[in-house]
Design a protein around this motif. Structure first.
Motif, mmCIF file in Angstrom:
data_model
loop_
_atom_site.group_PDB
_atom_site.id
_atom_site.type_symbol
_atom_site.label_atom_id
_atom_site.label_comp_id
_atom_site.label_asym_id
_atom_site.label_seq_id
_atom_site.Cartn_x
_atom_site.Cartn_y
_atom_site.Cartn_z
ATOM 1 N N ASN A 57 60.364 62.043 31.875
ATOM 2 C CA ASN A 57 59.789 61.781 32.815
ATOM 3 C C ASN A 57 58.107 61.966 33.058
ATOM 4 O O ASN A 57 58.190 63.323 31.931
ATOM 5 C CB ASN A 57 60.711 63.431 33.718
ATOM 6 N N LEU A 63 59.416 58.955 40.856
ATOM 7 C CA LEU A 63 59.686 59.615 41.695
ATOM 8 C C LEU A 63 59.046 60.137 42.687
ATOM 9 O O LEU A 63 59.127 60.684 43.699
ATOM 10 C CB LEU A 63 59.924 60.472 40.572
ATOM 11 N N ASN A 64 57.823 59.097 42.786
ATOM 12 C CA ASN A 64 56.859 59.874 43.658
ATOM 13 C C ASN A 64 55.475 58.613 43.428
ATOM 14 O O ASN A 64 54.469 59.346 42.095
ATOM 15 C CB ASN A 64 56.110 60.885 44.106
ATOM 16 N N ALA A 65 54.857 58.154 44.408
ATOM 17 C CA ALA A 65 54.054 57.404 44.309
ATOM 18 C C ALA A 65 52.387 58.633 44.367
ATOM 19 O O ALA A 65 52.872 59.293 44.678
ATOM 20 C CB ALA A 65 53.416 56.065 44.725
ATOM 21 N N ALA A 66 51.218 57.915 43.622
ATOM 22 C CA ALA A 66 49.830 58.370 44.075
ATOM 23 C C ALA A 66 48.788 57.748 44.658
ATOM 24 O O ALA A 66 48.872 57.149 44.453
ATOM 25 C CB ALA A 66 49.453 59.696 42.661
ATOM 26 N N LYS A 67 48.037 58.574 45.471
ATOM 27 C CA LYS A 67 47.254 58.292 45.835
ATOM 28 C C LYS A 67 45.523 57.673 45.181
ATOM 29 O O LYS A 67 45.838 58.658 43.473
ATOM 30 C CB LYS A 67 46.226 58.708 47.010
ATOM 31 N N TRP A 103 53.945 61.970 34.212
ATOM 32 C CA TRP A 103 52.974 60.865 35.045
ATOM 33 C C TRP A 103 52.303 60.072 33.945
ATOM 34 O O TRP A 103 51.812 59.914 33.541
ATOM 35 C CB TRP A 103 51.994 62.376 35.255
ATOM 36 N N PHE A 124 51.243 58.285 38.982
ATOM 37 C CA PHE A 124 52.383 58.264 39.106
ATOM 38 C C PHE A 124 53.358 58.454 38.574
ATOM 39 O O PHE A 124 53.292 58.424 38.001
ATOM 40 C CB PHE A 124 52.652 56.969 39.395
ATOM 41 N N VAL A 125 54.313 59.239 39.509
ATOM 42 C CA VAL A 125 55.092 59.946 38.653
ATOM 43 C C VAL A 125 56.383 59.491 38.956
ATOM 44 O O VAL A 125 57.130 58.791 39.407
ATOM 45 C CB VAL A 125 56.003 61.178 39.624
#
Length: 594
Positions: A22, A104-108, A24, A69-70
């Motif tokens: 897990n 798990l989480n997209a990022a700008k 970035w 992105f995570v």
């Protein structure tokens, strides 16, 4: 997916194991038929590969990934091909062939790249500090800081010190920097102060019989900021009973040796050398000397006792000092460079900077035409002149002469690469003046603090010659920065009152500010003393950082703002009413950016 390994843990011994990582997305690369990503967490980086031959849907999904992105990735560990090995990174022998991917989480898109060497204004980095802290350099700094905390506690606990917390809300006792004040809701019109130091509390702990105390403590000073200062900072605070200066220095030196060995694997040799305040000023121009290079100031006043050079005559008539720096390699130094040093000397308060060169056994240029044969002989012998030496001279008041040469010394050390930047050079500075005269306040003030004991042999000078009294104080200097300071304390009420009198603090004022401490000294206070380390500054030097903001998780700017959460911030009228406060800005412009 439940994580099985950290991103810095895998190596060739994990081949053919199925793992879940897990973290970035650090980098994303399309190599025409294969997608590679580097996945990053606190522990390291691992390369992950997505192949259309193994799972085309997963391969297509990986194309949508972007940096930061995570993700959670499952896959098998395999050894990289020989031509793709990267032995400079711990995981460089292997890669993970992905079989599952979960975003798990997209990022700008981040406002700056997450990389160590970035050309971005510091204010932008501080505004997005949570992104800045993802950079490996800052992450490493904070890991080292954490290890320093643990190492300090281990060493001092082994030396029978007790870790005791002191209050954060305390009585305002301004004597030095300005206090940060906290209004009391329950007692309108009264204020707590945030501690500039736990000084009075730790002395009272000695009165209470705890013998050995330490604390890693937050302190607060409302003062102008610089590269190595913040409004809130952290101290390693230490106090001991029934001791003398050597006992404190032994504990402090042992702590330093332990820290550098445990955290950096660097040996510090004990005992740490020491210089008197006078030696430091006259040899290095400062009480915070940088000993990583050898360029001492040399006093040459006696060489000009019979001088006919009017400039030097005037200085000697006014009881001033003449001193110099000797720099080898004079032929490489142009007149333009010397003029720059003259300008620097003037900037630091001197009227000028005299010079001459010694070449082919002759005195050349500058003031050489004003030197008689006797002066030349004395200078040649005293300075051990060799061909191609440049001599830079300041003749002025004692304090200006050595201060200016100290600044020029540092400038030369950096310009000519004399400073061994990887070295750690410690020195104790002792025999400080107890008091110094403050022109602004029109009185003597304590050079350290008003609880510092005078040297016993100087006690008789306190009434009539206070500026000649030396303190039982000691500073620890590392690479030109003070990292710790301490003293043996006054432990009787009579002596403490005498000290306050010397500081022009009358009995009523002393009682109002420090009555609780004065009274405690009447109930059997033992001889005691201590030291406090500036932890932020110490870690800054240990990590070779440029500023203490790089070793503090959430620092303020040089104007004391927290750009990320916009502190300080206005408060509501309701809060003001509860505190019985009114804000009166009059015609002043608010300084907080909108």
């Amino acid at each position: 997916m439940e994580r099985t390994h950290h991103c810095g843990a895998l190596n060739a011994s994990h081949q053919n194991k199925t793992v879940v990582l897990n973290g970035w997305v650090n980098k994303w690369r399309d190599h025409g038929g294969l997608i590679f990503i580097d996945i990053r967490d606190r522990y390291g980086i691992t390369q992950v590969v997505f192949s259309p031959e193994l799972n085309n849907d997963l391969y297509e999904a990986s194309k949508k990934l972007r940096t930061e992105f995570v993700v959670s990735v499952k896959g098998d560990v395999r050894r990289r091909p020989d031509e793709a090995l990267n032995l400079e990174m711990p995981t460089g022998e292997i890669e993970v062939v992905a079989s599952e991917l979960e975003v798990l989480n997209a990022a700008k898109t981040t406002p700056f790249e997450i990389m160590d060497e970035i050309d971005v204004h510091e204010e932008l980095r501080l505004k997005y500090r949570y992104l800045d802290l993802r950079r490996q350099k800052l992450k490493t700094n904070l890991i080292i800081r954490s290890r320093v905390y643990q190492s300090v506690r281990q060493y001092l606990t082994d030396q029978q010190f007790l870790e005791i917390e002191t209050p954060v809300l305390m009585k305002s006792t301004p004597e030095g920097a300005r206090d940060f004040l906290v209004p009391s809701r329950n007692y309108p019109g009264r204020f707590y102060a945030l501690p500039q130091s736990p000084q009075t509390y730790k002395q009272i702990l000695m009165v209470a019989g705890f013998d050995r105390y330490f604390q890693i403590v937050k302190c607060f000073r409302d003062e102008d900021l610089r590269r190595d200062r913040q409004p809130e900072f952290t101290q390693i605070d230490i106090e001991m009973s029934f001791i003398n200066e050597q006992d404190v220095k032994k504990i402090a030196g042992g702590l330093i040796a332990h820290l550098f060995s445990e955290v950096l694997n660097v040996d510090i040799y004990l005992p740490i050398p020491q210089l008197s305040f006078k030696q430091a000023i006259e040899t290095y121009g400062t009480d915070k000397p940088d000993l990583r290079f050898d360029l001492p100031i040399q006093t040459i006043t006696d060489c000009f006792a019979e001088t006919s050079f009017q400039v030097f005559q005037s200085v000697l008539e006014n009881k001033g000092s003449i001193a110099c720096l000797k720099l080898s390699g004079a032929s490489r130094i142009s007149r333009k460079q010397i003029d720059k040093y003259v300008d620097e000397a003037k900037k630091w308060g001197a009227k000028g900077l005299a010079h001459f060169k010694y070449q082919n056994s002759q005195f050349n240029g500058g003031i050489s035409k004003f030197l008689n044969n006797s002066e030349k002989t004395m200078l040649r012998e005293k300075l051990h002149l060799e061909d191609d030496d440049l001599i830079l001279i300041v003749a002025d008041r004692y304090d200006i002469t050595y201060h200016v040469l100290g600044e020029i010394r540092l400038l030369l050390g950096l310009e000519y690469n004399m400073v061994h930047k990887e070295q750690f050079k410690f020195v104790w500075i002792v025999d400080f003046p107890l008091l110094e005269y403050d022109e602004e306040e029109g009185r003597h003030v304590a050079r350290h603090h008003p609880f510092t004991s005078p040297l016993t042999e100087d006690m008789h000078l306190l009434d009539n010659h206070p500026q000649q009294v030396r303190a039982r104080a000691y500073d620890l200097v590392l690479n030109g920065s003070e990292i710790a300071g301490g003293s043996i304390r006054i432990h009787t009420r009579e002596q403490q009152q005498k000290m306050f009198t010397s500081l022009n603090i009358d009995k009523n004022e002393a009682n109002s500010k420090f009555g609780f401490l004065m009274e405690s000294l009447e109930y059997g206070a033992p001889p005691h003393g201590g030291i406090a380390f500036g932890l932020d500054r110490l870690v800054m030097i240990m990590t070779h950082s440029e500023t203490i903001r790089d070793v503090i998780a959430f620092p303020k700017t040089t104007s004391a703002l927290s750009l990320m959460d916009e502190a300080p911030s206005p408060i509501s009228q309701r809060q003001l009413d509860e505190l019985k406060l009114k804000i009166d800005l009059k015609n002043e412009e608010e300084q907080i950016p909108k």
